[in-house]
Motif scaffolding. Structure first.
Motif, PDB file in Angstrom:
ATOM      1  N   PRO A  99       0.819  -1.211   0.000  1.00 22.51           N
ATOM      2  CA  PRO A  99       0.000   0.000   0.000  1.00 22.51           C
ATOM      3  C   PRO A  99       0.859   1.270   0.000  1.00 22.51           C
ATOM      4  CG  PRO A  99      -0.078  -1.069   2.134  1.00 22.51           C
ATOM      5  CD  PRO A  99       0.682  -1.984   1.220  1.00 22.51           C
ATOM      6  N   ALA A 100       2.074   1.138   0.462  1.00 24.91           N
ATOM      7  CA  ALA A 100       3.077   2.207   0.446  1.00 24.91           C
ATOM      8  C   ALA A 100       4.428   1.509   0.364  1.00 24.91           C
ATOM      9  CB  ALA A 100       2.979   3.059   1.707  1.00 24.91           C
ATOM     10  N   PRO A 101       5.425   2.172  -0.160  1.00 30.01           N
ATOM     11  CA  PRO A 101       6.724   1.503  -0.340  1.00 30.01           C
ATOM     12  C   PRO A 101       7.319   0.915   0.943  1.00 30.01           C
ATOM     13  CG  PRO A 101       6.685   3.579  -1.522  1.00 30.01           C
ATOM     14  CD  PRO A 101       5.428   3.533  -0.693  1.00 30.01           C
ATOM     15  N   ASP A 102       7.002   1.528   2.078  1.00 32.22           N
ATOM     16  CA  ASP A 102       7.592   1.075   3.339  1.00 32.22           C
ATOM     17  C   ASP A 102       6.611   0.300   4.218  1.00 32.22           C
ATOM     18  OD1 ASP A 102       6.002   3.262   3.887  1.00 32.22           O
ATOM     19  OD2 ASP A 102       7.380   4.134   5.351  1.00 32.22           O
ATOM     20  N   VAL A 103       5.528  -0.219   3.612  1.00 30.89           N
ATOM     21  CA  VAL A 103       4.524  -1.008   4.343  1.00 30.89           C
ATOM     22  C   VAL A 103       4.384  -2.350   3.635  1.00 30.89           C
ATOM     23  CG1 VAL A 103       2.094  -1.146   5.037  1.00 30.89           C
ATOM     24  CG2 VAL A 103       3.276   1.069   5.051  1.00 30.89           C
ATOM     25  N   TRP A 104       4.435  -3.423   4.417  1.00 31.73           N
ATOM     26  CA  TRP A 104       4.288  -4.750   3.846  1.00 31.73           C
ATOM     27  C   TRP A 104       2.978  -4.881   3.079  1.00 31.73           C
ATOM     28  CZ3 TRP A 104       5.772  -8.630   8.303  1.00 31.73           C
ATOM     29  CH2 TRP A 104       7.169  -8.799   8.330  1.00 31.73           C
ATOM     30  N   SER A 105       3.016  -5.691   2.046  1.00 30.18           N
ATOM     31  CA  SER A 105       1.808  -6.058   1.303  1.00 30.18           C
ATOM     32  C   SER A 105       1.024  -7.084   2.123  1.00 30.18           C
ATOM     33  CB  SER A 105       2.194  -6.682  -0.042  1.00 30.18           C
ATOM     34  OG  SER A 105       2.801  -7.943   0.161  1.00 30.18           O
ATOM     35  N   PRO A 106      -0.248  -7.289   1.787  1.00 31.16           N
ATOM     36  CA  PRO A 106      -0.995  -8.362   2.454  1.00 31.16           C
ATOM     37  C   PRO A 106      -0.294  -9.716   2.323  1.00 31.16           C
ATOM     38  CG  PRO A 106      -2.513  -6.909   1.355  1.00 31.16           C
ATOM     39  CD  PRO A 106      -1.128  -6.465   0.934  1.00 31.16           C
ATOM     40  N   LEU A 107       0.322  -9.987   1.182  1.00 34.00           N
ATOM     41  CA  LEU A 107       1.065 -11.238   0.997  1.00 34.00           C
ATOM     42  C   LEU A 107       2.218 -11.334   1.986  1.00 34.00           C
ATOM     43  CD1 LEU A 107       1.913 -13.838  -0.464  1.00 34.00           C
ATOM     44  CD2 LEU A 107       3.067 -12.380  -2.169  1.00 34.00           C
ATOM     45  N   GLU A 108       2.963 -10.253   2.139  1.00 35.44           N
ATOM     46  CA  GLU A 108       4.088 -10.270   3.082  1.00 35.44           C
ATOM     47  C   GLU A 108       3.603 -10.478   4.513  1.00 35.44           C
ATOM     48  OE1 GLU A 108       7.463  -7.435   1.182  1.00 35.44           O
ATOM     49  OE2 GLU A 108       5.447  -6.541   1.304  1.00 35.44           O
TER      50      GLU A 108
END
Length: 180
Positions: free
Chosen positions: A65-74
């Motif tokens: 969702p932002a470059p420094d926020v994990w994706s739901p997959l992560e």
């Protein structure tokens, strides 16, 4: 995905000591570990991991969702691994007197295991299996075992009960992180 990231996109490692969540509700997710009884840990584990199938089915599950926020997959990969780590810690506490847990660097694991490049269709069943294993282990804890202790590498002491409560906060918190 990792090849597309630069240093500005790196996740800031989480170095907070989250053990405070055993003393008061989490203001971010609302989870209150103090209210969880031993008998609730196993079913709550399964209930708290069930929404991940829908999260991983999202078309943007691998997108941050932002470059420094994990994706739901992560986050899903992390939750899968949290289930595995806590199962190992619980097993140690049930098998040994006062074990010391090996350090687990969640951020290092995310990079080394390339969380952002894993397949959501594979991660979902892995998470479900890991949750079932740790839930079964918590379901099998005898009444006289809930007070057994173990030490995290930083010296934080847990009982089997507080380990389960702490674990459940992690599961609840990450559902909020992915808006599930």
């Amino acid at each position: 995905m990792a090849d597309q990231l630069n240093d500005a996109d790196a996740i800031v490692p989480d170095t907070k000591d989250w053990t405070w969540t055993l003393q008061r509700p989490c203001p971010d997710c609302g989870f209150d570990a103090r209210t969880v009884a031993a008998a609730e840990i196993a079913p709550t584990t399964l209930a708290s991991t069930a929404p991940w199938a829908a999260v991983l089915a999202r078309p943007d599950a691998a997108q941050r969702p932002a470059p420094d926020v994990w994706s739901p997959l992560e986050y899903a990969c992390h939750v899968r691994d949290v289930c595995r780590v806590f199962d190992g810690r619980l097993r140690l506490m049930l098998d040994e007197d006062g074990p010391r847990f090996a350090n687990w660097d969640q951020d290092e694991t995310a990079v080394a295991d390339r969380y952002g490049e894993q397949d959501p269709a594979v991660v979902g069943p892995q998470l479900e299996e890991a949750a079932a294993v740790v839930a079964d282990r918590f379901a099998g804890v005898r009444a006289d075992q809930w007070g057994r202790t173990g030490l995290r590498s930083d010296g934080s002491e847990f009982t089997v009960l507080s380990l389960g409560q702490y674990f459940l906060h992690d599961l609840a918190h990450h559902l909020v992180d992915v808006r599930a």
